[in-house]
Design a protein around this motif. Structure first.
Motif, short mmCIF file in Angstrom:
data_model
loop_
_atom_site.label_atom_id
_atom_site.label_comp_id
_atom_site.label_asym_id
_atom_site.label_seq_id
_atom_site.Cartn_x
_atom_site.Cartn_y
_atom_site.Cartn_z
N LEU A 124 0.78 10.33 -4.94
CA LEU A 124 -0.26 9.59 -4.72
C LEU A 124 -0.08 8.30 -4.52
CD1 LEU A 124 -3.17 9.62 -3.70
CD2 LEU A 124 -3.91 8.82 -6.06
N THR A 125 -0.14 7.78 -3.26
CA THR A 125 0.29 6.31 -2.91
C THR A 125 -1.14 5.48 -2.74
OG1 THR A 125 0.53 6.57 -0.63
CG2 THR A 125 2.51 6.65 -1.86
N LEU A 126 -0.99 4.33 -2.76
CA LEU A 126 -2.09 3.36 -3.01
C LEU A 126 -2.95 3.53 -1.35
CD1 LEU A 126 -0.97 0.16 -4.46
CD2 LEU A 126 -2.33 1.68 -5.38
N ASP A 127 -2.38 3.79 -0.44
CA ASP A 127 -3.10 3.73 1.01
C ASP A 127 -3.72 5.25 0.89
OD1 ASP A 127 -0.79 5.50 1.22
OD2 ASP A 127 0.13 4.34 2.67
N VAL B 269 -2.56 -7.74 -16.08
CA VAL B 269 -3.52 -8.11 -15.14
C VAL B 269 -4.32 -6.80 -14.74
CG1 VAL B 269 -1.96 -9.83 -14.09
CG2 VAL B 269 -1.78 -7.65 -13.17
N VAL B 270 -5.41 -7.07 -14.31
CA VAL B 270 -6.40 -6.19 -14.27
C VAL B 270 -6.83 -5.72 -12.65
CG1 VAL B 270 -7.55 -6.41 -16.39
CG2 VAL B 270 -8.47 -7.66 -14.29
N SER B 271 -6.06 -6.59 -12.04
CA SER B 271 -6.26 -6.23 -10.54
C SER B 271 -5.12 -6.87 -9.57
CB SER B 271 -7.62 -7.01 -10.08
OG SER B 271 -7.56 -8.23 -10.12
N ALA B 272 -4.94 -6.30 -8.59
CA ALA B 272 -4.02 -7.10 -7.52
C ALA B 272 -4.33 -6.83 -6.15
CB ALA B 272 -2.83 -6.32 -7.90
N PRO B 273 -4.03 -7.94 -5.32
CA PRO B 273 -4.27 -7.80 -3.87
C PRO B 273 -3.51 -6.68 -3.29
CG PRO B 273 -3.98 -10.10 -4.49
CD PRO B 273 -3.60 -9.35 -5.74
N LEU B 274 -3.83 -6.13 -2.26
CA LEU B 274 -2.94 -5.24 -1.49
C LEU B 274 -2.53 -5.62 -0.14
CD1 LEU B 274 -5.02 -1.93 -2.34
CD2 LEU B 274 -2.97 -2.65 -3.71
N TRP B 275 -1.37 -5.25 -0.01
CA TRP B 275 -0.70 -5.93 1.49
C TRP B 275 -0.18 -4.46 2.35
CZ3 TRP B 275 -0.73 -10.21 3.89
CH2 TRP B 275 0.08 -10.58 4.90
N SER C 113 2.18 1.46 -9.81
CA SER C 113 1.22 0.27 -9.45
C SER C 113 0.42 0.01 -10.91
CB SER C 113 -0.05 0.53 -8.45
OG SER C 113 -0.72 1.42 -8.59
N LEU C 114 -0.08 1.15 -11.69
CA LEU C 114 -0.55 1.07 -12.86
C LEU C 114 0.39 0.41 -13.79
CD1 LEU C 114 -2.74 1.79 -14.82
CD2 LEU C 114 -1.73 4.16 -15.09
N ASN C 115 1.77 0.99 -13.75
CA ASN C 115 2.87 0.33 -14.70
C ASN C 115 2.86 -1.20 -14.57
OD1 ASN C 115 3.20 2.95 -16.05
ND2 ASN C 115 4.82 3.54 -14.72
N ILE C 116 2.77 -1.37 -13.38
CA ILE C 116 3.08 -2.86 -12.91
C ILE C 116 1.97 -3.76 -13.66
CG2 ILE C 116 2.99 -4.67 -11.15
CD1 ILE C 116 4.66 -2.49 -9.37
N THR D 77 0.65 -1.19 0.14
CA THR D 77 0.01 -0.08 -0.04
C THR D 77 0.80 1.25 -0.05
OG1 THR D 77 0.02 -0.14 2.36
CG2 THR D 77 -2.11 -1.23 1.28
N SER D 78 2.17 1.17 0.22
CA SER D 78 3.08 2.45 0.20
C SER D 78 3.61 2.80 -1.08
CB SER D 78 4.23 2.20 1.01
OG SER D 78 5.04 0.98 0.56
N LEU D 79 3.23 1.98 -2.01
CA LEU D 79 3.75 2.12 -3.62
C LEU D 79 2.72 3.22 -4.10
CD1 LEU D 79 5.32 0.71 -5.82
CD2 LEU D 79 3.27 -0.50 -6.24
N LEU D 80 3.50 3.93 -5.07
CA LEU D 80 2.69 5.20 -5.83
C LEU D 80 1.84 4.42 -6.66
CD1 LEU D 80 6.08 7.17 -6.77
CD2 LEU D 80 4.26 7.79 -4.92
N VAL D 81 0.69 5.11 -6.70
CA VAL D 81 -0.42 4.63 -7.88
C VAL D 81 0.22 4.58 -9.10
CG1 VAL D 81 -2.58 5.60 -8.92
CG2 VAL D 81 -2.16 5.69 -6.37
#
Length: 335
Positions: free
Chosen positions: A115-118, A73-79, A64-67, A57-61
């Motif tokens: 902006l980060t995922l959290d 993939v169109v979705s990913a679990p967050l940790w 995460s889009l690039n990943i 969740t600390s990853l930049l949005v």
């Protein structure tokens, strides 16, 4: 465009059956499928080998889009690394929420790269949308329970969360999708061939609903608003006569954002935006009200799809059958 009207069951055989026999067989088929779902676990559906991407969740949005796009993939679990727990499921809807936010608050656009995922929680609150999907289920729970949980939470996919026996820490095993479940049923349940009632006789699938549409000339930002406000994953594209010609999906928004830079190409028309669509697009799947659920299940077995657009004899859009509709029918109808 892919049409599902090529029934796998010979028409002459179907015509020889009485309405009562078809109704009787349909009930037996649905019950058998329901028992099948109750007797199998989510683990049973998982392939022998698969790839799982989990994002902190600390990853930049933006990263995460690039990943997601790089790994197709169109979705990913967050940790959440601070709590060592599952923190929800990142989907295309979350990126659409970010676009909506900066569209409403353009003075904050300079902050988008930080902006980060959290920080998605604050985005959701600011624009008044549903929070990020947090439903999950244990892999040893039945497929039936997984389906019920997805329908209750209105989620199209659900993460499988296990627990380490020694440390009791959560473990993200995989993500289960509605499509994967229905394909598993189509491949392993011969009773799907007994589902011979046409869609027009199944109220769960033959819904009278208002369908939001767009044209090739519609600006992408307007389609994004529709995706967000209607809580849908796609908007059908029609011509001036109402004939279905294509579909614009939430995942198309991600590809557009990636190709044009962070939220800069949203004034393009839908037609121009589709030119940036990846070549592996799965196509538009259609059916008619006369098609049978057995035919649809056969299509799911052969092709990857997320919904079927119901059209009339002239190709004009009539309705939509989602995978949620099919699951809801198999789980709760024909009692």
């Amino acid at each position: 465009m892919t049409d599902v009207a090529q029934a796998s069951t010979p028409n002459d055989f179907i015509e020889s059956l009485s309405i009562e026999q078809i109704d009787h067989d349909q009930k037996i088929g649905v019950r058998a499928i329901r028992l099948f779902l109750q007797s199998r676990t989510s683990y049973d559906v998982l392939p022998v080998s698969y790839r799982l991407i989990v994002l902190d969740t600390s990853l930049l949005v933006k990263k995460s889009l690039n990943i997601l796009l790089q790994n197709n993939v169109v979705s990913a679990p967050l940790w959440n690394n601070k709590t060592s727990r599952f923190a929800g499921l990142l989907t295309s809807s979350d990126f659409i929420n970010v676009i909506q936010y900066y569209f409403q608050y353009p003075d904050k656009f300079d902050l988008v790269d930080q902006l980060t995922l959290d920080g998605l929680r604050d985005i959701e609150k600011a624009i008044g949308v549903d929070p990020i999907e947090k439903a999950s289920i244990h892999p040893f729970k039945s497929l039936y329970e997984a389906c019920v949980k997805m329908l209750e939470s209105k989620a199209r996919r659900i993460p499988l969360i296990d627990e380490d026996e020694k440390t009791h820490r959560e473990i993200v095993v995989s993500v289960l999708t509605q499509y994967r479940i229905l394909k598993f049923v189509a491949l392993n349940c011969k009773e799907t061939k007994m589902l011979l009632k046409p869609i027009k006789n199944l109220p769960t699938l033959n819904k009278d609903i208002e369908i939001s549409t767009c044209t090739m000339a519609t600006p992408v930002i307007e389609v994004i608003h529709l995706l967000a406000h209607k809580s849908v994953s796609s908007i059908p594209i029609v011509d001036e006569t109402g004939k279905l010609i294509n579909v614009y999906e939430a995942i198309d928004v991600l590809a557009l954002v990636k190709n044009g830079g962070m939220y800069t190409d949203l004034d393009l028309t839908v037609g121009d935006a589709l030119l940036k669509r990846p070549e592996d697009f799965e196509g538009v799947h259609t059916c008619t009200v006369n098609d049978r659920l057995s035919t649809i299940m056969d299509t799911i077995r052969k092709s990857r799809l997320h919904r079927l657009f119901v059209v009339d004899d002239e190709g004009k859009l009539v309705s939509v059958v989602s995978l949620s509709d099919i699951l809801r029918y198999l789980l709760f109808e024909e009692e």
